[in-house]
Scaffold this active site. Structure first.
Site, mmCIF file in Angstrom:
data_model
loop_
_atom_site.group_PDB
_atom_site.id
_atom_site.type_symbol
_atom_site.label_atom_id
_atom_site.label_comp_id
_atom_site.label_asym_id
_atom_site.label_seq_id
_atom_site.Cartn_x
_atom_site.Cartn_y
_atom_site.Cartn_z
ATOM 1 N N ASN A 181 0.834 -1.118 -0.038
ATOM 2 C CA ASN A 181 0.070 0.188 0.117
ATOM 3 C C ASN A 181 0.969 1.270 -0.049
ATOM 4 O O ASN A 181 1.488 1.525 0.994
ATOM 5 C CB ASN A 181 -1.003 -0.066 1.187
ATOM 6 C CG ASN A 181 -1.711 1.242 1.318
ATOM 7 O OD1 ASN A 181 -1.669 1.969 0.447
ATOM 8 N ND2 ASN A 181 -2.231 1.541 2.679
ATOM 9 N N LYS A 214 -0.159 4.176 -0.410
ATOM 10 C CA LYS A 214 -0.406 5.763 0.029
ATOM 11 C C LYS A 214 -0.257 6.630 -0.586
ATOM 12 O O LYS A 214 -0.163 6.616 -1.873
ATOM 13 C CB LYS A 214 -0.100 6.091 1.490
ATOM 14 C CG LYS A 214 0.077 4.534 2.539
ATOM 15 C CD LYS A 214 0.373 5.029 4.007
ATOM 16 C CE LYS A 214 0.716 3.454 4.721
ATOM 17 N NZ LYS A 214 0.406 3.533 5.972
ATOM 18 N N HIS A 243 -9.105 1.529 5.384
ATOM 19 C CA HIS A 243 -7.766 1.564 5.923
ATOM 20 C C HIS A 243 -7.955 2.643 7.145
ATOM 21 O O HIS A 243 -8.802 3.445 7.103
ATOM 22 C CB HIS A 243 -6.724 2.307 4.990
ATOM 23 C CG HIS A 243 -5.525 2.181 5.461
ATOM 24 N ND1 HIS A 243 -4.955 2.842 6.136
ATOM 25 C CD2 HIS A 243 -4.536 1.264 5.134
ATOM 26 C CE1 HIS A 243 -3.823 2.745 6.602
ATOM 27 N NE2 HIS A 243 -3.336 1.587 5.755
ATOM 28 N N GLU A 273 -6.131 5.002 7.875
ATOM 29 C CA GLU A 273 -5.933 6.321 7.783
ATOM 30 C C GLU A 273 -7.363 7.074 7.321
ATOM 31 O O GLU A 273 -7.515 8.259 7.266
ATOM 32 C CB GLU A 273 -4.678 6.689 7.097
ATOM 33 C CG GLU A 273 -3.424 6.233 7.824
ATOM 34 C CD GLU A 273 -2.316 5.764 6.662
ATOM 35 O OE1 GLU A 273 -2.535 5.592 5.498
ATOM 36 O OE2 GLU A 273 -1.460 5.051 7.435
ATOM 37 N N GLU A 320 -5.160 -4.961 10.766
ATOM 38 C CA GLU A 320 -4.033 -4.062 10.860
ATOM 39 C C GLU A 320 -4.205 -3.184 12.370
ATOM 40 O O GLU A 320 -4.972 -2.321 12.228
ATOM 41 C CB GLU A 320 -4.243 -2.889 9.842
ATOM 42 C CG GLU A 320 -3.850 -3.420 8.270
ATOM 43 C CD GLU A 320 -3.444 -2.404 7.412
ATOM 44 O OE1 GLU A 320 -2.270 -2.939 6.777
ATOM 45 O OE2 GLU A 320 -3.996 -1.537 7.238
ATOM 46 N N GLY A 326 2.794 2.115 10.701
ATOM 47 C CA GLY A 326 3.767 3.144 10.269
ATOM 48 C C GLY A 326 4.650 3.668 11.539
ATOM 49 O O GLY A 326 5.307 4.453 11.786
ATOM 50 N N SER A 331 3.966 -2.283 10.059
ATOM 51 C CA SER A 331 5.349 -2.377 10.213
ATOM 52 C C SER A 331 5.850 -3.876 9.799
ATOM 53 O O SER A 331 6.880 -4.158 10.254
ATOM 54 C CB SER A 331 5.701 -2.064 11.632
ATOM 55 O OG SER A 331 5.265 -0.595 11.792
#
Ligand code: PEP
Length: 266
Positions: free
Chosen positions: A9, A11, A97, A99, A169, A175, A215
């Site tokens: 991904n 992003k 996701h 985010e 996730e 991240g 990660s």
């Protein structure tokens, strides 16, 4: 046999030239490599999907979108519909996701709506779920993950389990450089699979690929893939370097061969 998916991904990273360079390097490195049940997937930004498709044409690397609109068409400035993604023949699209949930107030109901739109267009949704650190610390992981599954899959008909992919996730691992331990990840993956078994069927639960994200990198992928219910990774940062992405695809292939050997008793 479940597919093992190594999905990058990207992003909001990489422009046109970087996208082209990445695909050329990865396609050339994996040419002639027998991948078995490993599926490499990369999700670039919208403007570069067509270039990624051109560069990966005829290879084993598949392309995914990172998002899709809730709406079908019309006056929705900046949005991209499932029909538009289908017109590119994209096989996958990430939805839900963390985010998007955090910065765009995306709810499970939104995710469910997008999921149905993608299924209607024959695109496989990669549905992201996962708890925050505060929720984990408050021992709410199980309740949060099950509520997300229930919300995202409300009235979603599944017959084979290959229609969708789930990505677990944990938000605290995305991240941050802090990966869930294989035990922590496996525990939630097993929970997801048993929920699918209870709410759909043994066939759906057995065929469903459940990816871990947070990660993941070449150094920790093998141990995660050794877990019974972890069927690949949704990978942000480490998927940006062609070299690392290639290595992770090869690690997955080795892990898969090893599991195959153990199962055949050789
Ligand atoms: C992600 O973007 O889904 C992700 C897991 O990112 P990272 O691998 O960088 O933690």
């Amino acid at each position: 046999m479940r597919k093992i998916i190594i999905a990058g991904n990207w992003k909001m990273n990489k422009g046109l030239d970087e996208t082209r360079d990445f695909f050329q390097e990865v396609v050339s490195a994996l040419r002639g490599v027998e991948l078995g049940s490993i599926v490499p997937v990369v999700a670039p930004a919208y403007p570069f999907l067509a270039e990624a498709l051109r560069e990966s044409f005829g290879s084993d690397i598949l392309v995914s979108a990172q998002e899709v609109s809730l709406n079908s068409d019309g006056a929705y400035t900046g949005e991209v519909s499932a029909a538009m993604l289908k017109s590119l023949n994209l096989p996958y699209c990430i939805i839900g996701h963390s985010e998007r949930r955090q910065y765009h107030n995306e709810s499970d109901a939104n995710v469910q709506h997008k999921l149905l739109k993608l299924l209607a267009h024959g695109i496989t949704p990669i549905v992201c779920i996962g708890e925050t650190l505060a929720q984990r610390d408050a021992n709410q992981t199980e309740a949060v993950v099950l509520a997300q599954l229930k919300g995202c899959l409300q009235d979603v008909p599944l017959k084979t389990g290959t229609e969708i992919i789930i990505a677990y996730e944990p938000v605290w691992a995305i991240g941050t450089g802090r990966t869930a331990t294989p035990e922590q990840a496996q525990e939630v993956h097993a929970l997801i699979r048993s929920w699918m078994m209870e709410n759909y069927s043994g066939v759906v639960a057995t065929n469903l690929s459940i990816l871990y994200g947070g990660s993941v990198k070449p150094d920790n992928l093998a141990l995660l893939l050794a877990c019974e219910d972890i069927d690949g990774g949704l990978i942000g940062g480490a998927s940006l370097k062609a070299e690392d992405f290639i290595e992770m695809v090869k690690i997955a292939r080795e892990a898969d061969l090893l599991i195959g050997l153990c199962q055949s008793g050789d």
